[in-house]
Design a protein around this motif. Structure first.
Motif, PDB file in Angstrom:
ATOM      1  N   ASP A  34      35.608  45.171  45.991  1.00  0.00           N
ATOM      2  CA  ASP A  34      34.550  46.088  46.436  1.00  0.00           C
ATOM      3  C   ASP A  34      33.231  45.372  46.710  1.00  0.00           C
ATOM      4  N   TRP A  35      32.923  44.316  45.947  1.00  0.00           N
ATOM      5  CA  TRP A  35      31.627  43.658  46.100  1.00  0.00           C
ATOM      6  C   TRP A  35      31.562  42.719  47.310  1.00  0.00           C
ATOM      7  N   LEU A  36      32.684  42.442  47.952  1.00  0.00           N
ATOM      8  CA  LEU A  36      32.705  41.488  49.065  1.00  0.00           C
ATOM      9  C   LEU A  36      32.192  42.137  50.347  1.00  0.00           C
ATOM     10  N   ASN A  37      31.149  41.553  50.922  1.00  0.00           N
ATOM     11  CA  ASN A  37      30.664  41.959  52.239  1.00  0.00           C
ATOM     12  C   ASN A  37      31.162  40.923  53.242  1.00  0.00           C
ATOM     13  N   LYS A  38      32.088  41.345  54.084  1.00  0.00           N
ATOM     14  CA  LYS A  38      32.738  40.371  54.962  1.00  0.00           C
ATOM     15  C   LYS A  38      31.779  39.797  55.998  1.00  0.00           C
ATOM     16  N   GLY A  39      30.802  40.595  56.433  1.00  0.00           N
ATOM     17  CA  GLY A  39      29.816  40.064  57.373  1.00  0.00           C
ATOM     18  C   GLY A  39      28.959  38.982  56.747  1.00  0.00           C
ATOM     19  N   ASP A  40      28.473  39.231  55.527  1.00  0.00           N
ATOM     20  CA  ASP A  40      27.683  38.214  54.823  1.00  0.00           C
ATOM     21  C   ASP A  40      28.503  36.960  54.573  1.00  0.00           C
ATOM     22  N   ASN A  41      29.747  37.161  54.152  1.00  0.00           N
ATOM     23  CA  ASN A  41      30.602  36.019  53.846  1.00  0.00           C
ATOM     24  C   ASN A  41      30.862  35.192  55.100  1.00  0.00           C
ATOM     25  N   ALA A  42      31.152  35.878  56.211  1.00  0.00           N
ATOM     26  CA  ALA A  42      31.410  35.166  57.458  1.00  0.00           C
ATOM     27  C   ALA A  42      30.170  34.398  57.922  1.00  0.00           C
ATOM     28  N   TRP A  43      29.005  35.056  57.870  1.00  0.00           N
ATOM     29  CA  TRP A  43      27.778  34.380  58.304  1.00  0.00           C
ATOM     30  C   TRP A  43      27.476  33.182  57.421  1.00  0.00           C
ATOM     31  N   GLN A  44      27.672  33.330  56.108  1.00  0.00           N
ATOM     32  CA  GLN A  44      27.328  32.226  55.218  1.00  0.00           C
ATOM     33  C   GLN A  44      28.225  31.023  55.455  1.00  0.00           C
ATOM     34  N   LEU A  45      29.505  31.268  55.712  1.00  0.00           N
ATOM     35  CA  LEU A  45      30.419  30.167  56.009  1.00  0.00           C
ATOM     36  C   LEU A  45      30.073  29.515  57.350  1.00  0.00           C
ATOM     37  N   ILE A  46      29.692  30.338  58.331  1.00  0.00           N
ATOM     38  CA  ILE A  46      29.284  29.791  59.631  1.00  0.00           C
ATOM     39  C   ILE A  46      27.988  28.998  59.493  1.00  0.00           C
ATOM     40  N   ALA A  47      27.013  29.562  58.766  1.00  0.00           N
ATOM     41  CA  ALA A  47      25.741  28.863  58.566  1.00  0.00           C
ATOM     42  C   ALA A  47      25.959  27.523  57.875  1.00  0.00           C
ATOM     43  N   ALA A  48      26.822  27.520  56.861  1.00  0.00           N
ATOM     44  CA  ALA A  48      27.114  26.270  56.153  1.00  0.00           C
ATOM     45  C   ALA A  48      27.733  25.242  57.093  1.00  0.00           C
ATOM     46  N   THR A  49      28.637  25.688  57.936  1.00  0.00           N
ATOM     47  CA  THR A  49      29.284  24.770  58.871  1.00  0.00           C
ATOM     48  C   THR A  49      28.294  24.248  59.901  1.00  0.00           C
ATOM     49  N   LEU A  50      27.365  25.090  60.343  1.00  0.00           N
ATOM     50  CA  LEU A  50      26.315  24.625  61.248  1.00  0.00           C
ATOM     51  C   LEU A  50      25.475  23.528  60.600  1.00  0.00           C
ATOM     52  N   VAL A  51      25.153  23.696  59.322  1.00  0.00           N
ATOM     53  CA  VAL A  51      24.403  22.657  58.609  1.00  0.00           C
ATOM     54  C   VAL A  51      25.251  21.391  58.502  1.00  0.00           C
ATOM     55  N   GLY A  52      26.551  21.562  58.250  1.00  0.00           N
ATOM     56  CA  GLY A  52      27.436  20.409  58.188  1.00  0.00           C
ATOM     57  C   GLY A  52      27.484  19.651  59.503  1.00  0.00           C
ATOM     58  N   LEU A  53      27.467  20.386  60.618  1.00  0.00           N
ATOM     59  CA  LEU A  53      27.478  19.738  61.924  1.00  0.00           C
ATOM     60  C   LEU A  53      26.202  18.936  62.175  1.00  0.00           C
ATOM     61  N   GLN A  54      25.128  19.283  61.487  1.00  0.00           N
ATOM     62  CA  GLN A  54      23.909  18.482  61.599  1.00  0.00           C
ATOM     63  C   GLN A  54      24.136  17.078  61.044  1.00  0.00           C
ATOM     64  N   SER A  55      24.906  16.980  59.982  1.00  0.00           N
ATOM     65  CA  SER A  55      25.169  15.675  59.363  1.00  0.00           C
ATOM     66  C   SER A  55      26.294  14.945  60.074  1.00  0.00           C
ATOM     67  N   VAL A  56      27.463  15.584  60.144  1.00  0.00           N
ATOM     68  CA  VAL A  56      28.613  15.017  60.855  1.00  0.00           C
ATOM     69  C   VAL A  56      29.119  16.071  61.829  1.00  0.00           C
ATOM     70  N   PRO A  57      28.913  15.837  63.099  1.00  0.00           N
ATOM     71  CA  PRO A  57      28.596  14.556  63.741  1.00  0.00           C
ATOM     72  C   PRO A  57      27.115  14.306  64.047  1.00  0.00           C
ATOM     73  N   GLY A  58      26.206  15.288  63.870  1.00  0.00           N
ATOM     74  CA  GLY A  58      24.839  15.167  64.364  1.00  0.00           C
ATOM     75  C   GLY A  58      24.127  13.880  64.006  1.00  0.00           C
ATOM     76  N   LEU A  59      23.882  13.675  62.713  1.00  0.00           N
ATOM     77  CA  LEU A  59      23.133  12.484  62.301  1.00  0.00           C
ATOM     78  C   LEU A  59      23.983  11.219  62.361  1.00  0.00           C
ATOM     79  N   VAL A  60      25.293  11.352  62.250  1.00  0.00           N
ATOM     80  CA  VAL A  60      26.157  10.192  62.465  1.00  0.00           C
ATOM     81  C   VAL A  60      25.959   9.659  63.883  1.00  0.00           C
TER      82      VAL A  60
END
Length: 486
Positions: free
Chosen positions: A15-41
């Motif tokens: 009941d406590w899971l908000n799928k929109g929040d969860n999806a956005w947070q995983l996408i946001a995290a991956t966007l930050v990851g892309l800043q490091s690899v491959p971005g800064l690499v």
């Protein structure tokens, strides 16, 4: 019509899971990851001299991987777990099934009135702990990758391999817990919306400190250290810019209106800063610098980070003007007049682009934080910038928070490097520095034909050449170039 199984309440979708929040947070995290690899690499591998392309890219890649392992082993809960000290959490693994699938929470973020009654609830996003662990890892990783920019082109790779986990555990986690995880600066009301202090000020100060202890590059490298591929550098910079939407958009821990404001402000400030830096280059040097434009973009992104979701968009433009001019002045004018700045070989000027811009952003947030936006996300009620009647109190808090981050990083980074230096040299020997990647890794970035060989058209000529053209090339004197045998 029956509700599809994926949307029914179940152990996998409580009941406590908000799928929109969860999806956005995983996408946001991956966007930050892309800043490091491959971005800064990519950015690091192309912004340095050709002989350091492999080493610079690998330092970023290694830091990303090593940070993840130590983050889940002990680092996450040192930064976001139960309190051990007012500035540090109790280290523990974030590996078990029971821990990772329960609802996310940051236990020390509950805020109390002076009489001990609860004023602001604990931060409890509507998704699993695994999502929060993953998201916060990306911030830890990019901090160390940014720090690496100060010591490119000479740090012993073995010393770097030891430095990464030690700095993560003994420096980064302190700033993260103090400002984000429920530490003393968090409850006092110091504002750091998405890492102006935790990430950028700390990486800039720690990088500058590391550059001092590691020592300078070769004199020839310091005098001329031109990028080996400016177009590829722009590709890395573009990944960094676009990924910042996840960097600041994910900070509210939800897909809410604060996230939307933060994304707009982030891009507006970055664009303004880039234009400001470019205009100053044209005014003082007669032509726009592409590298300068990237630096202006970077300082804008850094400056808006501590207040991205807390200031109005007109304020983001003001912050962009200042972030495109004040770091430009410290880098292009002050740096040349300061004996200390001249002495310390900060390869990519991380001190200016991150420490100066991060401090500037933190102070401007204390000045321009809008009360209604602050009420949406900050734990301390009635927080507002000086421009909105907040007086000097918020600016004072921002300054104290900055001084704590600066002081801790100076001491912790120095202690870590001195300890590592007793085991292995921090700097490569000069004979290796003259060679570069081949000495450090036995590999080089680019394979070109002709190393001591006579040009052989049957091996090197394009396949579309006609037979008579091929024969003519074979009869001519061979061209000579450089090849790397793979």
């Amino acid at each position: 019509m029956a509700t599809p199984l994926a949307y029914q309440t179940s152990p996998a979708a409580p009941d406590w899971l908000n799928k929109g929040d969860n999806a956005w947070q995983l996408i946001a995290a991956t966007l930050v990851g892309l800043q490091s690899v491959p971005g800064l690499v990519i950015l690091y591998g192309s912004i340095v001299k050709k002989k350091w392309a492999v080493n610079s890219a690998f330092m970023a890649l290694y830091a990303f991987a090593a940070t993840l392992i130590f983050w889940v082993l002990v680092g996450y809960r040192m930064a976001f777990g139960d309190k051990l000290l007012p500035f540090w959490g109790k280290g523990a693994p974030a590996l078990g099934q029971k821990y990772l699938v329960r609802r996310a929470n940051i236990p020390e973020t509950v805020h109390f009135y002076s009489n001990g009654t609860e004023e602001t609830h604990m931060t409890e996003p509507f998704y699993p702990m695994a999502t929060l662990v993953y998201f916060e890892f990306m911030f830890a990783a990019i901090t160390i990758v940014l720090l690496a920019g100060s010591v490119l082109g000479r740090m012993n790779i073995k010393a770097w391999m030891a430095f990464v986990p030690l700095w993560l555990l003994f420096s980064y986690t302190v700033g993260a817990f103090s400002l984000w995880g429920g530490g003393f600066l968090y409850h006092w009301g110091v504002i750091d919306y998405s890492g102006g202090y935790v990430i950028h000020l700390s990486s800039g100060i720690a990088g500058f400190t590391a550059a001092y202890w590691v020592g300078p590059r070769l004199k020839t490298d310091r005098e001329r250290f031109s990028p080996n591929n400016i177009l590829l550098m722009l590709a890395g910079a573009g990944l960094l810019w676009m990924g910042w939407s996840g960097f600041n958009g994910g900070a509210p821990y939800a897909a809410n209106k604060t996230a939307s404001v933060a994304v707009v402000n982030t891009n507006v400030c970055a664009a303004t800063s880039l234009l400001m830096w470019t205009c100053l280059d044209v005014a003082f040097f007669g032509k726009p610098s592409v590298i300068g434009a990237v630096q202006g973009m970077m300082t804008g992104l850094v400056c808006i980070t501590p207040g991205a979701g807390l200031v109005q968009t007109w304020a983001a433009i003001v912050m962009g003007v200042l972030s495109g001019s004040i770091p430009w002045f410290t880098m292009m004018i002050l740096h040349k007049k300061s004996a200390l700045l001249q002495k310390v070989d900060d390869t990519l000027a991380v001190f200016h682009t991150h420490a100066v811009a991060g401090l500037l952003g933190g102070l401007l947030t204390g000045l321009l934080a809008e009360p209604a936006l602050c009420r949406l996300v900050l734990p301390v009620p009635n927080t507002k910038g000086t421009a909105y009647g907040g007086g000097a109190a918020q600016l004072g808090k921002q300054l104290v928070g900055a001084l704590f981050v600066i002081g801790w990083n100076l001491v912790a980074t120095t202690a870590i490097l001195l300890a590592i230096g007793r085991i292995t040299p921090l700097r490569m020997p000069d004979e290796q520095l003259m060679i570069g990647d081949d000495a450090a890794h036995g590999e080089e970035a680019y394979a070109l034909w002709g190393d001591g060989e006579r040009y052989d058209a049957t091996r090197h000529a394009p396949v579309f050449l006609a037979d008579d053209a091929m024969q003519a090339m074979q009869s001519s004197s061979g061209a000579r170039g450089v090849t790397i045998q793979l």
